[in-house]
Design an enzyme around this catalytic site. Sequence first.
Site, mmCIF file in Angstrom:
data_model
loop_
_atom_site.group_PDB
_atom_site.id
_atom_site.type_symbol
_atom_site.label_atom_id
_atom_site.label_comp_id
_atom_site.label_asym_id
_atom_site.label_seq_id
_atom_site.Cartn_x
_atom_site.Cartn_y
_atom_site.Cartn_z
ATOM 1 N N GLU A 25 48.581 62.769 41.165
ATOM 2 C CA GLU A 25 48.478 62.485 42.611
ATOM 3 C C GLU A 25 49.024 63.646 43.431
ATOM 4 O O GLU A 25 48.479 63.996 44.481
ATOM 5 C CB GLU A 25 49.216 61.187 42.980
ATOM 6 N N ARG A 29 46.402 65.567 45.920
ATOM 7 C CA ARG A 29 46.649 65.348 47.353
ATOM 8 C C ARG A 29 47.403 66.511 47.995
ATOM 9 O O ARG A 29 46.980 67.038 49.023
ATOM 10 C CB ARG A 29 47.423 64.047 47.560
ATOM 11 N N ASP A 158 37.151 58.500 35.749
ATOM 12 C CA ASP A 158 36.350 59.089 36.842
ATOM 13 C C ASP A 158 36.400 60.603 37.076
ATOM 14 O O ASP A 158 35.456 61.338 36.802
ATOM 15 C CB ASP A 158 36.600 58.331 38.165
ATOM 16 N N GLU A 290 34.580 56.095 47.725
ATOM 17 C CA GLU A 290 33.576 56.537 46.734
ATOM 18 C C GLU A 290 32.126 56.239 47.106
ATOM 19 O O GLU A 290 31.231 57.045 46.846
ATOM 20 C CB GLU A 290 33.895 55.945 45.359
#
Length: 394
Positions: A25, A29, A158, A290
Amino acid sequence: MERYHDPFELDEHSYKESSELSVFETNIRFVGGLLALYALTGDKMYKEKVVKIADKLLPAFNTPSGIPNSMVNVRTGGSRNWGWASGGCSILAEFGSFHLEFVYLSEITGNPVYREKVNKIREVLNQLEKPDGLYPNYLNPKTGRWGQQHVAIGALGDSFYEYLIKSYVQSGNKDELAKKMYFDAVQAMEKKMLQKSKSGMVYLAEYKSGRLEHKMDHLGCFCGGMFALGAEHSEDKAKYMKLGADIAHTCHESYDRSATKLGPEAFRFDGQTEAKSIRQNEKYYILRPEVLETHFYMWRFTKEQKYRDWAWEAVNALNKHCKVDGGFTGIRDVYQEHGSQDDVQQSFFLAETLKYLYLTFSEDTVIPLNKWVFNTEAHPFPIQGANTVKEIES
Ligand code: DMJ
């Protein structure tokens, strides 16, 4: 006045309690965000900041296999994996989503260390035997062996697939290994996981120890856009454009079949159920991007009006069900017109959801896809050879 405390300016007296970060993360980010700021402005200050953050993540890569652990203690440099992950394993979507950021970091700093870390991950994955050509979501960083045999285009898998094709794009179509690994993985998923529902909807089911679970996560809906992006680099462009369009259609159905016109966290194909959630704990919508990300790519590549129409339906639904004083909130049940809200505005709402919406209604010259590639948090990075950044002092 309280002094602004930069959480990455740590010394031994700071942050005794909460000094553990998710390596993934923080990368997608914060590292990704600052790299995009550097790329868009050329301001050296962002490069200096991003190096400080990235260097705090590096100890997580010191494992016997080179596959990083999920969490790093930025004070001590210790790292570990999530307690819930199968057998102390690292997660495919997490350790497979450093390539874009770390390659760009090495490029702008001249320091090879970041590229070496991601090349090592690539090498391990390329050499490992894949069951039926599929990549399980769990890999043990100590032994270098796969954990539980669970394969998914949604949660836990993903962005690994996304980063393979985007690494090829980022390299200016030079990273042939990334392209090969991407198409090999996609072909294996087509063989084992691609399904058609009774009414003809196309989806990617989950694969658990040889059995299919007929469920698709909202998270997995990004893959329509990924297939369209990959189609540009395939010998079978028409097939992958169609697959992208089919997934966009299915994911739009998951929105259209709800009372709020927003889609659930996961939807199933089971008996009479098609593209709907049947479990209470899968009915929420937390402002995820998404589906809109896929509509954005499909719009850019096809210019079919329906993608703008579908994006606009979502804008109206967001305004109707998620807008609150001071921002936007998630909702607990997309099938209830007047259900409850969770009072959280996730950071990906600004970084991704609104950005993809904005770009869907902009000219193609705004962040053109032949010059920029988005990381998995929608932060744009330059494509090598197509885009040069002029560095400035702030
Ligand atoms: C984002 O943080 C990233 O896109 C990530 O890869 C998975 N999805 C969330 C938002 O839903």
